[in-house]
Design an enzyme around this catalytic site. Structure first.
Site, PDB file in Angstrom:
ATOM      1  CB  THR A  43      -5.755  -2.493 -12.985  1.00 26.99           C
ATOM      2  OG1 THR A  43      -4.858  -1.599 -13.629  1.00 26.99           O
ATOM      3  CG2 THR A  43      -4.974  -3.541 -12.211  1.00 26.99           C
ATOM      4  CD  GLU A 207       4.971  -7.123   4.898  1.00 27.76           C
ATOM      5  OE1 GLU A 207       4.351  -7.284   3.843  1.00 27.76           O
ATOM      6  OE2 GLU A 207       5.363  -5.990   5.290  1.00 27.76           O
ATOM      7  N   GLY A 271       2.774  -3.009  -3.310  1.00 28.32           N
ATOM      8  CA  GLY A 271       1.915  -1.833  -3.376  1.00 28.32           C
ATOM      9  C   GLY A 271       1.779  -1.304  -4.792  1.00 28.32           C
ATOM     10  CG  HIS A 444     -31.169 -21.113  12.808  1.00 26.25           C
ATOM     11  ND1 HIS A 444     -29.875 -21.081  13.288  1.00 26.25           N
ATOM     12  CD2 HIS A 444     -31.638 -22.372  12.999  1.00 26.25           C
ATOM     13  CE1 HIS A 444     -29.578 -22.285  13.748  1.00 26.25           C
ATOM     14  NE2 HIS A 444     -30.624 -23.087  13.589  1.00 26.25           N
TER      15      HIS A 444
HETATM   16  P1  NAD Z   1      -0.082  -3.548  -0.142  1.00 23.82           P
HETATM   17  O1  NAD Z   1       0.347  -2.153   0.020  1.00 23.82           O
HETATM   18  O2  NAD Z   1      -1.427  -3.952   0.345  1.00 23.82           O
HETATM   19  O3  NAD Z   1       0.985  -4.539   0.544  1.00 23.82           O
HETATM   20  C1  NAD Z   1       2.350  -4.490   0.183  1.00 23.82           C
HETATM   21  C2  NAD Z   1       3.202  -5.114   1.282  1.00 23.82           C
HETATM   22  O4  NAD Z   1       4.553  -5.139   0.832  1.00 23.82           O
HETATM   23  C3  NAD Z   1       3.184  -4.343   2.569  1.00 23.82           C
HETATM   24  O5  NAD Z   1       2.848  -5.227   3.614  1.00 23.82           O
HETATM   25  C4  NAD Z   1       4.612  -3.819   2.693  1.00 23.82           C
HETATM   26  O6  NAD Z   1       5.037  -3.717   4.041  1.00 23.82           O
HETATM   27  C5  NAD Z   1       5.406  -4.869   1.926  1.00 23.82           C
HETATM   28  N1  NAD Z   1       6.724  -4.416   1.431  1.00 23.82           N
HETATM   29  C6  NAD Z   1       7.029  -3.219   0.879  1.00 23.82           C
HETATM   30  N2  NAD Z   1       8.340  -3.178   0.534  1.00 23.82           N
HETATM   31  C7  NAD Z   1       8.879  -4.383   0.875  1.00 23.82           C
HETATM   32  C8  NAD Z   1      10.203  -4.975   0.768  1.00 23.82           C
HETATM   33  N3  NAD Z   1      11.237  -4.325   0.229  1.00 23.82           N
HETATM   34  N4  NAD Z   1      10.370  -6.227   1.223  1.00 23.82           N
HETATM   35  C9  NAD Z   1       9.350  -6.923   1.770  1.00 23.82           C
HETATM   36  N5  NAD Z   1       8.086  -6.411   1.894  1.00 23.82           N
HETATM   37  C10 NAD Z   1       7.846  -5.157   1.450  1.00 23.82           C
HETATM   38  O7  NAD Z   1       0.091  -3.846  -1.709  1.00 23.82           O
HETATM   39  P2  NAD Z   1      -0.438  -4.971  -2.692  1.00 23.82           P
HETATM   40  O8  NAD Z   1      -0.788  -6.226  -2.016  1.00 23.82           O
HETATM   41  O9  NAD Z   1       0.601  -4.975  -3.757  1.00 23.82           O
HETATM   42  O10 NAD Z   1      -1.764  -4.328  -3.271  1.00 23.82           O
HETATM   43  C11 NAD Z   1      -1.718  -3.102  -3.983  1.00 23.82           C
HETATM   44  C12 NAD Z   1      -3.010  -2.348  -3.862  1.00 23.82           C
HETATM   45  O11 NAD Z   1      -4.049  -3.060  -4.505  1.00 23.82           O
HETATM   46  C13 NAD Z   1      -3.406  -2.138  -2.421  1.00 23.82           C
HETATM   47  O12 NAD Z   1      -3.888  -0.821  -2.297  1.00 23.82           O
HETATM   48  C14 NAD Z   1      -4.514  -3.129  -2.221  1.00 23.82           C
HETATM   49  O13 NAD Z   1      -5.462  -2.675  -1.278  1.00 23.82           O
HETATM   50  C15 NAD Z   1      -5.135  -3.241  -3.600  1.00 23.82           C
HETATM   51  N6  NAD Z   1      -5.673  -4.584  -3.775  1.00 23.82           N
HETATM   52  C16 NAD Z   1      -6.801  -4.915  -3.118  1.00 23.82           C
HETATM   53  C17 NAD Z   1      -7.303  -6.195  -3.229  1.00 23.82           C
HETATM   54  C18 NAD Z   1      -8.539  -6.546  -2.502  1.00 23.82           C
HETATM   55  O14 NAD Z   1      -9.234  -5.650  -2.050  1.00 23.82           O
HETATM   56  N7  NAD Z   1      -8.839  -7.832  -2.352  1.00 23.82           N
HETATM   57  C19 NAD Z   1      -6.645  -7.146  -3.957  1.00 23.82           C
HETATM   58  C20 NAD Z   1      -5.492  -6.785  -4.610  1.00 23.82           C
HETATM   59  C21 NAD Z   1      -5.026  -5.500  -4.492  1.00 23.82           C
END
Ligand code: NAD
Length: 465
Positions: A43, A207, A271, A444
């Site tokens: 992915t 959110e 998520g 610096h």
């Molecule tokens: P996340 O879990 O980080 O965030 C998902 C958000 O969706 C949460 O804030 C949650 O409260 C919200 N949510 C859940 N159900 C909901 C609903 N019914 N209505 C509204 N809001 C709701 O998930 P993500 O952003 O999808 O990322 C997935 C994974 O991939 C995570 O583990 C993340 O750390 C990883 N990821 C990391 C990076 C990075 O490190 N830059 C980038 C992309 C993804």
């Protein structure tokens, strides 16, 4: 050993699996890696970290060219978006990266199998190549499950890959949506929301919680929300999405307490869940927990001898670099060496503008754990290099143990925070105190001086504020 028999079979060629395979080959093992996709890299390389960064960099350049260069005395004529070329840049970056893994596999003499791998017991893995081809059986002394994760779905949100999609679709929209609704204010929602907002979309982020970026330090995520809102992202917090369905050319999203929202695209980013289905786990005696995750010991061994698991399929943060560290530690253990992952020093970066980065404990965690701490904070506004870059939003915040001064957490929002956090990670790996950073010479003028100043600030002696 015949050609179907190996020291190690890795199932999954994402950052966890391919790194483990390469490290195992370096350690002298005969290694195979089973991957169902044509391209290696998982992915992260194909439809996650790498393509999103390509679009984040490209969309940032567009945005700067359009609105941000006048202050530097750089006059730009009419700026146009060639979205096809931008998407092509992203595809080229992905191709170069995934091809790079092919080369590394060849160098390590790793045998690559294309198809679906399934545990078959007693050191056996069944390889189903698909397309009507016959399945075959491979054998190994050890098997490593590194199958990663997939997008979590909401029950009444019907993902159709057209109006309603996941990050995969949002990395490839062929037109800038007029109105994009993002469900979830995590890393994916904010990064891809930023991309399309910079390219001209109205972006609404829904959110469920009363904050963005759950798990990040509250003060930093509140600052991130303010900055992103100023950039045009609309946040509706404390909003539970009930349903979303396609209608006409677009979609309608229904939330508790709000009027239905009509938009042309919906990005579901709530998520990810482990890819542990159809792997033959139950048949060999491995029972995933209620969230589909596989339990392992400190050597990443599952309950079944000879079967190991790392990355998104085991508990912990779902991050590519965490999976890589686990993969290396696991195979080093198999080779009789000492592999170890310090889970307290795994950085977390969100690649918005500015970037947000953290490592170690948040203030909230320290408070709830009853750990007394000191805090040093330094704003980029007082950093000469940040001023030269005209990127003065944000700060570095260092949390250190009140008695020992040992660094417990570092949280940054600001320019190149994702690169700056590396210093904090190394410091924490070496058990450094805030004073260690404060007394280290920082070139610096650099952004890194903000780290030194925040470290000085832990004892109230920042110079430039
Ligand atoms: P996340 O879990 O980080 O965030 C998902 C958000 O969706 C949460 O804030 C949650 O409260 C919200 N949510 C859940 N159900 C909901 C609903 N019914 N209505 C509204 N809001 C709701 O998930 P993500 O952003 O999808 O990322 C997935 C994974 O991939 C995570 O583990 C993340 O750390 C990883 N990821 C990391 C990076 C990075 O490190 N830059 C980038 C992309 C993804």
């Amino acid at each position: 050993m015949d050609e179907k028999s190996f020291d190690l079979i890795v199932i999954g060629a994402g950052p966890g699996g391919y790194v483990a395979a390469i490290r195992a080959a370096q350690l002298g093992m005969k290694v195979a890696c089973i991957e169902k996709e044509d391209a290696l890299g998982g992915t992260c390389l194909r439809i996650g970290c790498i393509p999103s960064k390509a679009l984040l960099e490209a969309s940032d350049l567009f945005h700067q060219a359009k609105d941000g260069l006048g202050r530097f005395g750089v006059k730009v004529g009419k700026v146009d978006l060639d979205l096809q070329a931008m998407l092509q840049h992203k595809d080229n970056v992905v191709k170069a990266n995934t091809k790079g893994i092919d080369g590394l596999f060849k160098k390590g003499k790793i045998t690559r199998f294309l198809g679906h791998g399934k545990l078959a017991g007693n050191g056996k893995v069944t390889l189903d190549p698909g397309a009507g081809k016959a399945a075959e059986t491979l054998t190994a002394k050890n098997i490593l499950i590194a199958t990663g994760s997939k997008v979590a779905m909401l029950p009444d949100v019907k993902v159709d890959g057209k109006a309603i999609g996941t990050s995969t679709e949002a990395l490839a929209y062929t037109e800038v949506p007029k109105h994009l609704v993002v469900i979830g204010a995590g890393a994916i929602g904010l990064e891809l929301g930023s991309v399309w907002s910079r390219l001209g979309a109205k972006v609404t982020v829904l959110e469920y919680l009363n904050r963005i970026l759950p798990g990040m330090d509250v003060e930093i995520s509140a600052e991130a929300q303010k900055i992103l809102a100023k950039q045009g992202l609309e946040f509706k917090l404390g909003t539970r999405v009930k349903s979303a369905k396609s209608e006409g050319d677009g979609a309608v999203v229904e939330c508790e307490g709000l009027d239905p929202i009509r938009c042309d695209k919906v990005l579901v980013a709530v998520g990810r869940v482990p890819n542990t289905e159809n792997l033959g786990l139950e048949a060999v005696g491995i029972k995933p927990d209620g969230r589909g995750r596989i339990s392992v010991d400190e050597k990443y061994a599952t309950s079944v001898p000879g079967i190991y698991a790392i990355g998104d399929v085991i508990p912990g943060v779902m991050l590519a670099h965490k999976a890589e560290e686990e993969g290396m530690a696991c195979v080093e253990g198999l080779a009789g060496k000492y592999g170890h992952v310090n889970y307290n020093a795994i950085p977390n970066v969100v690649y918005t503008h500015p970037e947000i980065a953290s490592v170690g404990k948040t203030e909230e965690e320290l408070k709830s754990d009853g750990i007394a701490y000191k805090k040093g904070s330094f704003p980029f506004m007082a950093n000469g290099r940040a001023r030269a870059l005209a990127q003065i939003d944000g700060r570095v915040k260092i949390l250190a143990d009140e008695k020992t001064d040992r660094i417990l957490g570092v949280h940054i929002i600001g320019p190149r925070a994702g690169d700056l956090i590396a210093e904090a990670v190394v410091a924490m790996e070496f058990g450094a105190s805030a004073e260690d950073i404060a007394r280290s010479s920082h070139a610096h003028p650099t952004l890194a001086e903000a780290m030194k100043e925040a470290a000085l600030g832990v004892d109230g002696r920042s110079i430039h504020i």
